[in-house]
Design a protein around this motif. Structure first.
Motif, PDB file in Angstrom:
ATOM      1  N   MET A  38       0.828  -1.203   0.000  1.00  7.60           N
ATOM      2  CA  MET A  38       0.000   0.000   0.000  1.00  7.60           C
ATOM      3  C   MET A  38       0.865   1.257   0.000  1.00  7.60           C
ATOM      4  SD  MET A  38      -3.104  -1.128   2.552  1.00  7.60           S
ATOM      5  CE  MET A  38      -4.012   0.354   2.202  1.00  7.60           C
ATOM      6  N   VAL A  39       1.935   1.244   0.814  1.00 12.41           N
ATOM      7  CA  VAL A  39       2.848   2.397   0.806  1.00 12.41           C
ATOM      8  C   VAL A  39       3.499   2.553  -0.567  1.00 12.41           C
ATOM      9  CG1 VAL A  39       4.975   3.304   1.814  1.00 12.41           C
ATOM     10  CG2 VAL A  39       3.258   2.267   3.288  1.00 12.41           C
ATOM     11  N   TRP A  40       3.872   1.417  -1.165  1.00 15.23           N
ATOM     12  CA  TRP A  40       4.486   1.469  -2.496  1.00 15.23           C
ATOM     13  C   TRP A  40       3.530   2.051  -3.533  1.00 15.23           C
ATOM     14  CZ3 TRP A  40       8.924   1.213  -4.986  1.00 15.23           C
ATOM     15  CH2 TRP A  40       8.920   0.945  -6.334  1.00 15.23           C
ATOM     16  N   ASP A  41       2.254   1.614  -3.533  1.00 17.28           N
ATOM     17  CA  ASP A  41       1.283   2.159  -4.481  1.00 17.28           C
ATOM     18  C   ASP A  41       1.052   3.644  -4.251  1.00 17.28           C
ATOM     19  OD1 ASP A  41       1.056  -0.294  -5.657  1.00 17.28           O
ATOM     20  OD2 ASP A  41      -0.697  -0.907  -4.482  1.00 17.28           O
ATOM     21  N   SER A 262      -4.638  -3.240  -2.326  1.00 16.07           N
ATOM     22  CA  SER A 262      -4.308  -1.827  -2.467  1.00 16.07           C
ATOM     23  C   SER A 262      -5.135  -1.166  -3.556  1.00 16.07           C
ATOM     24  CB  SER A 262      -2.816  -1.681  -2.778  1.00 16.07           C
ATOM     25  OG  SER A 262      -2.484  -0.336  -3.001  1.00 16.07           O
ATOM     26  N   ARG A 263      -5.370  -1.905  -4.681  1.00 17.92           N
ATOM     27  CA  ARG A 263      -6.202  -1.346  -5.738  1.00 17.92           C
ATOM     28  C   ARG A 263      -7.633  -1.127  -5.246  1.00 17.92           C
ATOM     29  NH1 ARG A 263      -5.627  -5.169  -9.056  1.00 17.92           N
ATOM     30  NH2 ARG A 263      -3.671  -4.386  -9.958  1.00 17.92           N
ATOM     31  N   ALA A 264      -8.148  -2.090  -4.499  1.00 22.32           N
ATOM     32  CA  ALA A 264      -9.507  -1.936  -3.968  1.00 22.32           C
ATOM     33  C   ALA A 264      -9.581  -0.764  -3.001  1.00 22.32           C
ATOM     34  CB  ALA A 264      -9.938  -3.235  -3.279  1.00 22.32           C
ATOM     35  N   VAL A 265      -8.565  -0.640  -2.123  1.00 23.10           N
ATOM     36  CA  VAL A 265      -8.556   0.490  -1.182  1.00 23.10           C
ATOM     37  C   VAL A 265      -8.452   1.807  -1.931  1.00 23.10           C
ATOM     38  CG1 VAL A 265      -7.236   1.558   0.673  1.00 23.10           C
ATOM     39  CG2 VAL A 265      -7.640  -0.897   0.709  1.00 23.10           C
ATOM     40  N   GLY A 266      -7.622   1.846  -2.967  1.00 22.92           N
ATOM     41  CA  GLY A 266      -7.500   3.064  -3.757  1.00 22.92           C
ATOM     42  C   GLY A 266      -8.805   3.430  -4.441  1.00 22.92           C
TER      43      GLY A 266
END
Length: 370
Positions: A38-41, A262-266
């Motif tokens: 998540m930090v990387w994204d 991470s995509r879903a959170v974004g």
């Protein structure tokens, strides 16, 4: 030729140790990798935004500044200074160096060279006559004399060589051959037989010592090391390889799963941002600012623009009238001081009439007039 694909090889069955290691490793790695992904994204999104909004415009500005500070001055210097100066120097070099050099070569060096060549041809012809009429007969006579002397010396040399060779054969070669055949060869064979016996004895001793040392080293070092490798290091290495492989596969699987999370959170955060900020701003712009802007445009801006255009037209007409008035006043003042300018006389550009008219049947031109 078989066009059907061969069936895939059957999967190797996995043991209980592999299953027991895989599940906890994947759970632990997933828990550790999700925050990192998540930090990387987030860093990737921030970097793209920084690139598009800051770095790219800054790079274009720096590129334009670099061109303005370095490229364009040098281009102007080359185009408007160096090229004209180079052309002027080339013209001066042509006038001051090339043209005098060509003239000097054509009118000085070429005649001098022709004269030197004519003189050299004359000297060469004289030397050729001397060689053909003087040196060749003298050389032939000297050659004939040297051939006779060489034949006499060759006969003397052959006789001397034959005598010396006969003496050397009977004084040195025949005694040396007899000494080698009947003395040195038997002694050498005896020494070689003794050396072969001593070498065989030493080989037997070295072979025995080598076998003893080989079995000692095998019993003391090789067999314990082989047992250690087979029963300790190899199982431990297989276990560590299994753990490393499972950790690598778990990292890949966790990284892919974390990417989806991470995509879903974004997407959730983007949806919330759109609902909380973008949609209200769009609604305000569409339902409030746009009608207000249309009203301001129709009620204020357009009448003001029309009034400004009318004022501009009136101002332009007043300025045109003032210019015409000033022009007429200046013309009247010049006429009062210097008088009226003489008018050019009118020139009649029509064809002559009456008797001066040109015709085809009469000689009225200057060349055919009587």
């Amino acid at each position: 030729m078989d066009l059907q694909k061969p069936p895939p090889p059957p999967a190797q069955p996995e043991g209980c140790l592999v299953v027991a290691v895989r599940l906890p490793v994947r759970i632990v790695v997933l828990v550790l990798v999700v925050p990192v992904r998540m930090v990387w994204d987030a860093l990737v999104v921030a970097g793209r935004m920084l690139r598009d909004t800051v770095l790219r415009p800054l790079g274009r500005a720096l590129l334009w500044a670099g061109r303005a500070l370095f490229v364009w001055p040098f281009v102007a210097l080359w185009r408007y200074v160096l090229v004209p100066v180079g052309r002027a120097l080339a013209w001066l070099g042509n006038v001051l160096v090339v043209v005098p050099a060509v003239w000097f070569h054509r009118w000085v060096l070429t005649p001098v060279g022709h004269a030197v060549a004519w003189l050299a041809r004359g000297v060469g012809a004289g030397l050729a006559w001397v060689y053909a009429r003087v040196l060749c007969p003298v050389g032939n006579a000297v050659t004939w004399l040297l051939k006779g002397v060489g034949a006499v010396l060759a006969a003397i040399g052959v006789g001397t060589y034959t005598a010396v060779a006969w003496l050397l054969r009977y004084l040195f070669v025949i005694p040396a051959r007899w000494l080698y055949t009947w003395v040195l060869a038997p002694v050498g064979r005896a020494v070689a037989w003794c050396a072969r016996g001593v070498g065989a004895l030493l080989g037997l001793l070295v072979t025995g010592v080598g076998l003893a040392l080989y079995w000692t080293a095998r019993v003391l070092f090789v067999l314990p090391a082989l047992a250690l490798w087979r029963w300790v290091l190899a199982p431990v290495g297989r276990f560590l390889a299994l753990v490393a492989r499972e950790v690598g596969e778990a990292l890949g699987h966790a990284w892919r799963v974390a990417g989806r999370i991470s995509r879903a959170v974004g997407r959730v955060l983007g949806t919330l941002f759109r609902w909380i900020f973008v949609e209200p701003v769009r609604w305000v712009y569409r339902t409030v600012l746009t009608p207000v802007g249309h009203v301001v445009r129709d009620a204020v801006l357009r009448p003001v623009a029309a009034g400004l255009r009318a004022v501009g037209r009136a101002t332009r007409e007043a300025l045109a009238t003032a210019r015409d008035t000033v022009r007429q006043a200046r013309a009247e003042f010049r006429r009062m001081l210097f008088g009226a300018a003489p008018r050019p006389e009118a020139v009649d550009r029509r064809e002559p009439v009456a008797g001066d008219t040109r015709t085809l049947g009469r000689s009225t031109t200057a060349l055919t007039k009587d």
